[in-house]
Design a protein around this motif. Structure first.
Motif, PDB file in Angstrom:
ATOM      1  N   LYS A 192     -17.568 -22.480  36.906  1.00 44.93           N
ATOM      2  CA  LYS A 192     -17.190 -23.781  36.356  1.00 44.93           C
ATOM      3  C   LYS A 192     -16.861 -23.631  34.874  1.00 44.93           C
ATOM      4  N   VAL A 193     -15.608 -23.866  34.545  1.00 41.57           N
ATOM      5  CA  VAL A 193     -15.180 -23.824  33.151  1.00 41.57           C
ATOM      6  C   VAL A 193     -14.613 -25.187  32.795  1.00 41.57           C
ATOM      7  N   PHE A 194     -15.193 -25.845  31.802  1.00 41.72           N
ATOM      8  CA  PHE A 194     -14.717 -27.145  31.340  1.00 41.72           C
ATOM      9  C   PHE A 194     -13.824 -26.908  30.122  1.00 41.72           C
ATOM     10  N   LEU A 195     -12.533 -27.164  30.270  1.00 43.45           N
ATOM     11  CA  LEU A 195     -11.590 -26.948  29.174  1.00 43.45           C
ATOM     12  C   LEU A 195     -11.475 -28.229  28.358  1.00 43.45           C
ATOM     13  N   CYS A 196     -11.815 -28.127  27.073  1.00 45.76           N
ATOM     14  CA  CYS A 196     -11.930 -29.320  26.235  1.00 45.76           C
ATOM     15  C   CYS A 196     -11.213 -29.167  24.894  1.00 45.76           C
ATOM     16  N   VAL A 197     -10.168 -28.361  24.845  1.00 52.14           N
ATOM     17  CA  VAL A 197      -9.440 -28.164  23.592  1.00 52.14           C
ATOM     18  C   VAL A 197      -8.383 -29.251  23.424  1.00 52.14           C
ATOM     19  N   LYS A 198      -7.835 -29.363  22.229  1.00 53.05           N
ATOM     20  CA  LYS A 198      -6.730 -30.278  21.981  1.00 53.05           C
ATOM     21  C   LYS A 198      -5.553 -29.911  22.886  1.00 53.05           C
ATOM     22  N   ALA A 199      -4.770 -30.925  23.253  1.00 56.14           N
ATOM     23  CA  ALA A 199      -3.717 -30.733  24.251  1.00 56.14           C
ATOM     24  C   ALA A 199      -2.729 -29.637  23.870  1.00 56.14           C
ATOM     25  N   HIS A 200      -2.373 -29.548  22.580  1.00 57.35           N
ATOM     26  CA  HIS A 200      -1.378 -28.557  22.191  1.00 57.35           C
ATOM     27  C   HIS A 200      -1.916 -27.133  22.170  1.00 57.35           C
ATOM     28  N   HIS A 201      -3.222 -26.972  22.394  1.00 61.80           N
ATOM     29  CA  HIS A 201      -3.804 -25.633  22.486  1.00 61.80           C
ATOM     30  C   HIS A 201      -4.084 -25.236  23.938  1.00 61.80           C
ATOM     31  N   THR A 202      -3.662 -26.068  24.885  1.00 64.17           N
ATOM     32  CA  THR A 202      -4.035 -25.867  26.279  1.00 64.17           C
ATOM     33  C   THR A 202      -3.557 -24.536  26.843  1.00 64.17           C
ATOM     34  N   ALA A 203      -2.293 -24.218  26.672  1.00 64.21           N
ATOM     35  CA  ALA A 203      -1.749 -23.001  27.271  1.00 64.21           C
ATOM     36  C   ALA A 203      -2.461 -21.758  26.745  1.00 64.21           C
ATOM     37  N   ASP A 204      -2.640 -21.682  25.429  1.00 65.50           N
ATOM     38  CA  ASP A 204      -3.315 -20.515  24.848  1.00 65.50           C
ATOM     39  C   ASP A 204      -4.757 -20.433  25.336  1.00 65.50           C
ATOM     40  N   ARG A 226      -8.891 -34.585   8.474  1.00 65.17           N
ATOM     41  CA  ARG A 226      -8.824 -33.146   8.688  1.00 65.17           C
ATOM     42  C   ARG A 226      -7.496 -32.538   8.232  1.00 65.17           C
ATOM     43  N   LYS A 227      -6.505 -33.406   7.981  1.00 65.58           N
ATOM     44  CA  LYS A 227      -5.207 -32.969   7.448  1.00 65.58           C
ATOM     45  C   LYS A 227      -4.603 -31.854   8.290  1.00 65.58           C
ATOM     46  N   ARG A 228      -4.511 -32.100   9.588  1.00 67.85           N
ATOM     47  CA  ARG A 228      -3.988 -31.076  10.475  1.00 67.85           C
ATOM     48  C   ARG A 228      -3.024 -31.694  11.481  1.00 67.85           C
ATOM     49  N   ARG A 229      -2.330 -30.829  12.154  1.00 65.92           N
ATOM     50  CA  ARG A 229      -1.374 -31.241  13.170  1.00 65.92           C
ATOM     51  C   ARG A 229      -2.069 -31.992  14.304  1.00 65.92           C
ATOM     52  N   THR A 230      -1.424 -33.016  14.830  1.00 69.61           N
ATOM     53  CA  THR A 230      -1.979 -33.806  15.920  1.00 69.61           C
ATOM     54  C   THR A 230      -1.473 -33.301  17.277  1.00 69.61           C
ATOM     55  N   GLU A 231      -1.900 -33.988  18.332  1.00 69.83           N
ATOM     56  CA  GLU A 231      -1.477 -33.661  19.691  1.00 69.83           C
ATOM     57  C   GLU A 231      -0.222 -34.419  20.104  1.00 69.83           C
ATOM     58  N   VAL A 232       0.517 -34.973  19.155  1.00 67.39           N
ATOM     59  CA  VAL A 232       1.604 -35.891  19.503  1.00 67.39           C
ATOM     60  C   VAL A 232       2.659 -35.250  20.400  1.00 67.39           C
ATOM     61  N   ASP A 233       3.007 -33.987  20.155  1.00 68.10           N
ATOM     62  CA  ASP A 233       4.032 -33.341  20.982  1.00 68.10           C
ATOM     63  C   ASP A 233       3.523 -33.058  22.388  1.00 68.10           C
ATOM     64  N   ALA A 234       2.251 -32.679  22.493  1.00 69.09           N
ATOM     65  CA  ALA A 234       1.682 -32.335  23.797  1.00 69.09           C
ATOM     66  C   ALA A 234       1.298 -33.557  24.616  1.00 69.09           C
ATOM     67  N   GLN A 235       1.174 -34.716  23.960  1.00 64.72           N
ATOM     68  CA  GLN A 235       0.818 -35.938  24.680  1.00 64.72           C
ATOM     69  C   GLN A 235       1.971 -36.940  24.700  1.00 64.72           C
ATOM     70  N   MET A 236       2.312 -37.481  23.541  1.00 64.67           N
ATOM     71  CA  MET A 236       3.290 -38.565  23.494  1.00 64.67           C
ATOM     72  C   MET A 236       4.712 -38.110  23.783  1.00 64.67           C
ATOM     73  N   ALA A 237       5.103 -36.947  23.292  1.00 63.05           N
ATOM     74  CA  ALA A 237       6.477 -36.486  23.497  1.00 63.05           C
ATOM     75  C   ALA A 237       6.746 -36.160  24.955  1.00 63.05           C
TER      76      ALA A 237
END
Length: 338
Positions: A75-87, A284-295
């Motif tokens: 059982k692996v629970f993947l909980c990273v930000k959407a734009h980090h999913t593939a990596d 946090r001044k970092r990139r959001t998940e907008v491309d991996a979610q909203m786009a």
């Protein structure tokens, strides 16, 4: 399958769920890319602390950076930000047993990305709406309880899903299983567009949803999401005040306003006042998940010949803030309709 669980990504979602399961005595191991956070979680004195009105407690647990972790889990629970999913999926794949599964505790349509790496039969989908924030190494603030839904991607109610449901009820007693997890994932995309919009300004979620001058702008975002979902053959489900029917084409504007008011009321009861997207931009001044979610919504819409100018504008505005070309301001939301 045994009761060993690997939490891949120990931030707001993974850290919260994993801490509750660890406190209940389950064999939980954490993986995270922040060395200081990893060090805190495995420190017998410091540990991982959950704060806020829902619960206050501290646990310690085995914790590793991705390059340190060894072994395999069912059982692996993947909980990273959407734009980090593939990596992240590629990194966890060697640690997922042949008969095991990866559970996507994420926002967006991440299940399809994970399936491309580990195979569709080894993926379980989930929808979560509780509010939590990563405050720093070893500390997560849990602001409220909210919907948690689990489902196999093919709609079956399997023994592994039933067992997982029992496990997740340790964290959220009202968690449910569904035969149509995509209905909730697309519902969250509609609701999530409103949270991304909130992130453009300084007002909190509840106050933002209560601004009457934004009703038509929020309606447009929700309607675009519901229209694309329908083209995909999905009938979105509601939760925590979000009523998909109120955002479908032809729905009375009064129904939209009632749903916005219900969402505002729900969020006013949470100690988490601003979206995680807002924290990414403002704190946090970092990139959001907008491309991996909203786009993803206009991308899927394009395949059906459905334009999504509202989503396109939302994505463009978020990028302007990310790149420092636009300051956060409540007036930004007035520009959501191009």
């Amino acid at each position: 399958m045994d009761e060993r669980i690997l939490i891949w990504g120990a931030g707001a979602i993974g850290g919260t769920v994993g801490a509750f399961l660890r406190r209940a005595g389950l064999d939980v191991t954490f993986v995270d890319v922040v060395p200081e956070h990893v060090a805190a979680m495995r420190d017998p004195v410091r540990g991982l602390r959950i704060t806020g009105p829902v619960a206050e407690f501290t646990v310690t647990a085995p914790a590793f950076t991705p390059d340190e972790v060894r072994g395999t889990w069912d059982k692996v629970f993947l909980c990273v930000k959407a734009h980090h999913t593939a990596d992240a999926a590629r990194a966890l794949a060697p640690h997922l047993s042949e008969g095991g599964y990866a559970l996507s505790l994420q926002n967006g349509l991440c299940e399809r990305v994970i399936a491309e790496v580990v195979g569709a039969p080894r993926v379980i989908g989930a929808f979560v709406n509780f509010g939590a924030d990563y405050m720093g190494p070893g500390e997560i603030a849990l602001g409220n309880r909210a919907a948690v839904v689990l489902g196999e991607m093919d709609g079956r109610i399997t023994p592994r899903l039933t067992a997982l449901h029992g496990t997740m009820r340790i964290f959220e007693p009202d968690a449910i299983v569904t035969e149509d997890i995509n209905a909730y994932l697309w519902g969250k995309l509609g609701y999530g567009s409103l949270l991304f919009a909130q992130a453009l300004g300084m007002a909190g979620i509840a106050d933002c949803l209560a601004r009457p001058e934004l009703d038509t702008r929020f309606r447009r975002l929700g309607e675009e999401a519901m229209t694309v979902a329908a083209a995909e053959g999905v009938t979105p489900r509601g939760f925590n005040g979000f009523d998909p029917d109120a955002f479908r084409p032809g729905a009375p504007m009064e129904a939209t306003r009632r749903s916005l008011a219900a969402m505002s009321e729900f969020n006013r009861g949470s100690a988490k006042t601003h979206s995680g997207v807002w924290r990414d931009l403002a704190v946090r001044k970092r990139r959001t998940e907008v491309d991996a979610q909203m786009a993803v919504v206009p991308q899927v819409g394009a395949g059906h010949g459905i334009p999504c100018p509202g989503f396109d504008r939302l994505v463009a505005l978020i990028h302007e803030v990310e790149e420092g070309r636009r300051p956060l301001h409540d007036d930004n939301l007035l520009e959501l309709i191009p």
